[in-house]
Design an enzyme around this catalytic site. Structure first.
Site, mmCIF file in Angstrom:
data_model
loop_
_atom_site.group_PDB
_atom_site.id
_atom_site.type_symbol
_atom_site.label_atom_id
_atom_site.label_comp_id
_atom_site.label_asym_id
_atom_site.label_seq_id
_atom_site.Cartn_x
_atom_site.Cartn_y
_atom_site.Cartn_z
ATOM 1 N N ALA A 16 -96.383 27.580 14.527
ATOM 2 C CA ALA A 16 -95.431 26.521 14.854
ATOM 3 C C ALA A 16 -96.136 25.178 14.872
ATOM 4 C CB ALA A 16 -94.792 26.795 16.216
ATOM 5 N N GLU A 37 -94.099 37.856 8.855
ATOM 6 C CA GLU A 37 -92.719 37.761 8.409
ATOM 7 C C GLU A 37 -92.347 36.293 8.397
ATOM 8 O OE1 GLU A 37 -91.996 39.975 11.664
ATOM 9 O OE2 GLU A 37 -91.764 41.902 10.666
ATOM 10 N N ASN A 58 -87.516 29.745 4.048
ATOM 11 C CA ASN A 58 -88.605 28.829 4.428
ATOM 12 C C ASN A 58 -89.625 28.730 3.293
ATOM 13 O OD1 ASN A 58 -90.558 27.282 5.661
ATOM 14 N ND2 ASN A 58 -90.502 28.427 7.596
ATOM 15 N N TYR A 61 -98.468 30.079 2.822
ATOM 16 C CA TYR A 61 -99.099 31.400 2.948
ATOM 17 C C TYR A 61 -99.624 31.889 1.598
ATOM 18 C CZ TYR A 61 -96.586 31.295 7.407
ATOM 19 O OH TYR A 61 -96.088 30.945 8.641
#
Length: 145
Positions: free
Chosen positions: A71, A104, A109, A116
């Protein structure tokens, strides 16, 4: 901006929970973060000078890691904070000699999925209707170390 990634301390839990509130529709509470920290999850905090701006966590069981949280406050995104957090998790995983790290991510997104993938995470599966608020599939991504 002076981004610094540090090892998580229990006193960071309140700030992490506040970051969760701003980033997710179903945020973890301070208690949930501390409970996870006190079991088998390692966390890292991102700061801009003394301001907490992001955090991440990863559970590890035997030789596998599972990213629980990444986050970054909205106003700090696209400044390398997420990249630095993921890099720290991957470094940790390598030091722990994990064979893989999975996570996950919401199917929609695309920014996170691209981030990633730059670390070598690959799409390996899907969890139907995994997320709520709104309901959405999760894409499972795995990095083999």
């Amino acid at each position: 901006m002076n981004i610094k990634i540090v090892d998580f301390l229990p006193e960071h839990a309140k700030a992490a929970a506040q970051i969760e509130q701003q980033c997710f529709s179903a945020p973890w509470s301070e208690t949930a973060i501390l409970d996870s920290y006190n079991t088998n999850t390692v966390f890292f905090m991102a700061f801009d000078s003394a301001i907490p701006i992001g955090y991440c966590g990863m559970q590890h069981v035997i030789d596998e890691g599972f990213v629980t949280n990444v986050a970054v406050l909205p106003e700090y995104r696209k400044n390398g904070v997420g990249k630095n957090l993921i890099n720290r998790l991957v470094e940790y995983a390598k030091k722990q000699q994990l064979i893989s790290v999975s996570l996950e991510v919401r199917e929609s997104n695309s920014i996170a999925r691209h981030l990633y993938s730059t670390f070598g995470f690959l799409d390996v599966g899907r969890r139907k209707n995994f997320y709520s608020k709104p309901i959405e599939d999760a894409i499972i991504m795995t990095l083999t170390l």
